[in-house]
Design an enzyme around this catalytic site. Structure first.
Site, PDB file in Angstrom:
ATOM      1  N   ASN A  25     -19.438 -90.191  -7.741  1.00  0.00           N
ATOM      2  CA  ASN A  25     -20.382 -89.098  -7.526  1.00  0.00           C
ATOM      3  C   ASN A  25     -21.351 -89.394  -6.389  1.00  0.00           C
ATOM      4  OD1 ASN A  25     -20.845 -86.572  -8.474  1.00  0.00           O
ATOM      5  ND2 ASN A  25     -22.468 -87.195  -9.879  1.00  0.00           N
TER       6      ASN A  25
ATOM      7  N   ASP B 102     -21.097 -88.641 -21.957  1.00  0.00           N
ATOM      8  CA  ASP B 102     -20.054 -88.159 -21.044  1.00  0.00           C
ATOM      9  C   ASP B 102     -18.746 -88.900 -21.313  1.00  0.00           C
ATOM     10  OD1 ASP B 102     -18.926 -86.700 -19.079  1.00  0.00           O
ATOM     11  OD2 ASP B 102     -20.005 -87.616 -17.406  1.00  0.00           O
TER      12      ASP B 102
END
Ligand code: ADP
Length: 856
Positions: free
Chosen positions: A603, A715
């Site tokens: 990310n 997550d």
């Protein structure tokens, strides 16, 4: 112009008749209008009277006593009442007198018109009878003339035939004589009749008809005179400029004139005379700042990274507003105004001199008032400006202090977690960054004992441990002067301020670090001194470095001077350097790592396979793009900070963080199989059920460990697990969620993986380990579907809707029943009905054992 001479003709006579009829109609109209006027006047009088009594309904209180305006108004109302009375009286007179007169005029006029017509008819008829008689006599005359002629001819005939005698002759003679006599008589009558007719005709023309017309004219004129009187009366009774009204008006004017602005409030002021009120003192309620640990001080502006920009903008705004006020004041200056206004007034040629001077003085007064208001505004803003300026100036070379020690997200979470205890469910702020492990990690200092199975010893060339330096037995600042700043143990590179703050625990603790502000790299001395102070090293024009004291050619020398001299860095802060705080063993140098191949893309930046230079150990390095904003860099490091806490075979291990310079990096154990999702998809055909079961067991073990540490992953998904040697699965990605199709953005920074997230977390933002249990169910589904996409073909919102209505995914092909039953238990809508990871691990472990046995 006389009627008698001019109106004898037949058409004139008819016109006169028509005229009289028109006058009668006019009279009738006037009569009706007068009736209406009388009614209107009476209504108006009534309205004035009620208006006056309404206007006189004034507060009975004595607030207005002595007011000249009030007495002027009262008199105006009373006079209105009087005016109403006069109007009513006039209306009454109009009705009783004028209207009556008009009515009798009408009757009279009708009568005279009739008389005139009769008289005219009479004399014209006489004349016409006479003419008829004359014409009849003339016919008779002609008839007797014929008879005479006949008789005479007969007589002459007989006389010649029979001579002078005989009876017949006598008879004829007799008839002849009679006829002769008749003719002569008729002749005479005709002559007399003509005489009479001639006389009458003359009289008719010269006496009778003119006489009638003369008379008629006099009657008509007499009417007009009466009529005029009536109109005069109407006019007089409707005259508002009559004496009666004039008197009323005069009285009103006199009372209005008596109003004197200077006298108006005389009584009032006398009556309510008081001394000016005491000033109100605004004091800062000190209890408001009690909880702020000294960060907020009463009556003092707080300058920190949370407020500095706001203060600067506020300062600019205030300065602009002050300038605007000053400009307006110049424009309103009476000197400028009077000339301008005079021109304006002269152009308007307005009224008289008095009015001009009134208006001018009014204008000047208004301007004075506005100028005063502007002055007050200006003074108020000036004070605020001074306050802000002095607060900003006070900062001097100090770096803008941090308003809170962590990023906003964390801070809100931490304060809530601390207040309410870990696991408290009523805070929505947890949703923003709800890792309990963050709290744990923060409670534990960064410099902890080495992990027992730490893959690599931290590279420390100087052979000095943090604890040694902390004990004070070795003074790291007193070492060789050949070193550069980078070589110094107390130089921490780009370590984020939050970490720095955590490292400096006692007054006098200090370290040096770097920061980037507005694309400019700054060196900062961070000191623990009644809180945390951060001083930006200032550069002189000669390129030397200093704080408030002397300048040095290098930053290292500057820091050494500060340390050894024991002088405060700035007089305002009083901060003195007692103990240099060395780098932690986690803080690797960027140069300690040799980046090899790129193995993935995260990310925040690329992920590399790399080698630790000191041991040649292969590692995985996550890099953070240099261009990312500070906030993102802090978030990037969060994963490192979290992972430091854990040591478990199924949790990816942290080796260190490289913050000495950009790009900042996280060094982790290399898990060579890459992401579990890709692995499952790539090897879908080879993977056996026993292998899949073991993967579920690995992740259950990792999660059981996290659960025991009170850590919520938030997550958990196949994409965030890594596959190592012998297909061991390790849970990874503890930092941020990634931007992919399955994620929705809930705000600028946070993304939620809808299809993996438990309903209570989606609906109420409530995260517990039982939310991870839900995600674990999805992860198992991914494993048994060999990398399938959950709720395939459904949008995020559709999947959410279906789950809320009770839908659950069917078991992937060849999923053992027990495993599917476990998935369904993980997907229980109510979190309390789901198993925890300890229970899950037991179930999966038992299943695995059965499988492994059966597949042996
Ligand atoms: P981010 O958390 O920044 O999104 P990830 O943790 O998902 O990054 O890493 C991106 C990719 O890099 C992973 O899918 C994986 O292929 C690879 N990767 C990450 N960490 C490791 C590791 N420790 N060992 C091997 N590969 C890794």
């Amino acid at each position: 112009m006389r009627f008698s001479t001019n109106l004898q003709g037949r058409t004139a006579h008819e016109a006169l008749i028509s005229r009289q009829e028109a006058e009668l109609r006019l009279l009738d109209t006037m009569k009706r209008c007068l009736v209406s006027k009388i009614r209107c006047d009476r209504e108006y009088a009534l309205a004035l009277s009620s208006l006056a009594s309404q206007g006189l309904k004034i507060d009975r209180g004595d607030e207005l006593s002595g007011s000249l305006i009030l007495s002027a108004w009262k008199s105006m109302m009373e006079e209105l009442e009087n005016m109403g009375k006069v109007i009513k009286q006039n209306a009454d007179t109009l009705e009783t007198k004028t209207l009556d007169a008009l009515s009798s005029m009408y009757t009279e006029k009708r009568k005279t018109r009739k008389l005139y017509q009769e008289e005219h008819t009479k004399i014209t008829q006489q004349f016409s009878h006479l003419m008829d008689d004359v014409s009849r006599k003339k016919s008779e005359y002609q008839k007797y003339l014929e008879l005479y002629k006949l008789m005479r001819s007969r007589f002459e005939e007989h006389y010649v035939k029979s001579g002078r005698g005989g009876r017949k002759l006598d008879d004829v003679r007799d008839k002849y004589q009679k006829a002769c006599r008749k003719l002569h008589l008729t002749h005479n009558e005709y002559v007399l009749l003509l005489c009479e007719a001639t006389e009458f005709e003359k009289d008719f023309r010269t006496v009778l008809l003119p006489g009638l017309l003369e008379y008629q004219q006099s009657v008509q004129e007499a009417f007009i005179s009466t009529w005029k009187q009536v109109l005069q009366e109407v006019s007089q009774l409707s005259d508002f400029s009559s004496d009666k009204f004039k008197e009323i008006q005069k009285r009103i004017e006199a009372n209005v004139e008596a109003v004197n602005p200077a006298e108006e409030y005389k009584d009032f002021t006398e009556k309510h005379k008081t001394s000016p009120s005491d000033p109100v003192i605004f004091t800062f309620d000190e209890s408001l700042v009690e909880e702020s640990a000294g960060k907020l001080l009463p009556n003092q502006l707080t300058v920190d990274n949370l407020t500095v920009e706001w203060l600067r903008t506020k300062l600019t705004d205030l300065e602009a507003a002050i300038k605007e006020c000053q400009e307006k004041r110049v424009l309103l200056n009476p000197n400028n105004v009077s000339s301008d206004s005079l021109v304006a007034m002269a152009n308007g040629k307005a009224n008289n001199d008095n009015s001009i001077s009134n208006r001018l003085s009014g204008l000047i007064e208004t301007n004075k008032k506005e100028i005063n208001e502007l002055r007050c505004q200006e003074r108020k803003m000036q004070r605020q400006t001074e306050l802000i300026k002095s607060a900003l100036n006070e900062l001097g070379c100090e770096e803008v202090p941090s308003g809170c020690d962590l990023s906003i997200d964390n801070q809100s979470f931490i304060s809530n977690a601390n207040d309410q205890g870990v696991g408290s469910e009523n805070s929505l702020t947890k949703r923003s960054f709800g890792h309990k492990c963050i709290v744990n990690m923060l409670k534990k200092p960064f410099r902890r004992k080495s992990a027992p199975n730490s893959p690599v010893a931290p590279p420390r060339t100087k052979g000095r441990s943090a604890s040694a330096s902390r004990s004070g037995s070795v003074d790291p600042v007193a070492l060789s002067t050949n070193k550069t700043l980078m070589d110094e143990e107390w130089f921490h590179g780009v370590l984020p301020r939050e970490e720095v703050v955590r490292l400096l625990t006692q007054d006098g603790d200090f370290l040096v670090r770097e920061t980037t502000r507005n694309d400019e790299c700054q060196t900062v001395l961070s000191v623990c001194w009644r809180g945390h102070k951060h001083f930006i090293v200032q550069t002189t024009t000669e390129g030397h470095f200093r704080f408030e004291g002397p300048a040095f050619p290098s930053i290292r020398e500057l820091i050494l001077y500060q340390y050894k001299s024991g002088l405060p860095v700035t007089s305002r802060s009083g901060a003195v350097l007692h103990r240099p705080i060395p780098r932690e063993r986690w803080e690797l140098n960027n140069d300690d790592v040799l980046l090899l191949d790129k193995i993935g893309r995260g990310n925040f930046g690329d992920v590399y396979k790399a080698q630790l230079k000191s041991t040649n150990q292969e590692v995985a390095v996550k890099t953070c793009r240099v261009t990312l904003p500070e906030e993102h860099k802090k978030k990037f490091l969060q994963e490192g900070r979290i992972l430091k806490q854990y040591d478990h075979a199924n949790i990816v291990k942290l080796i260190g963080i490289c913050v000495q310079k950009q790009p900042i990096m996280i060094v982790m154990e290399l898990v060579p199989g890459g992401s579990l999702l890709t692995f499952l998809r790539k090897n879908s055909t080879h993977l056996t059920e026993a292998q899949l079961m073991n993967m579920c067991l690995d992740t259950a073990a990792g999660m059981k460990y996290l659960e025991s540490k009170n850590c919520i992953h938030r997550d958990l998904a196949a994409r965030n697990c890594l596959v190592g040697y012998s297909n061991i699965v390790k849970i990874s990605d503890f930092g941020m969620s990634r931007e992919e199709e399955e994620y929705i953005v809930s705000d600028g920074m946070k993304q939620i993986p809808i299809k993996w997230t438990a309903p209570e977390a989606l609906n109420f933002g409530k995260y517990t380990s039982l939310c991870d249990v839900w995600s674990y169910g999805i992860l198992c589904w991914e494993i048994f579907s060999r990398g399938g996409t959950p709720y395939s073909g459904m949008s995020n919102s559709k999947a959410r809707e279906k789950i809320d209505s009770g839908y659950r995914m069917p078991a992937p092909e060849n999923t053992p029943d027990e495993m599917y039953r476990l998935m369904l238990r993980c997907w229980e809508y109510q979190p309390e009905n789901r198993p925890n990871f300890e229970q899950i691990y037991t179930v999966v472990d038992t299943l695995c054992q059965a499988y492994n046995v059966s597949f042996l």
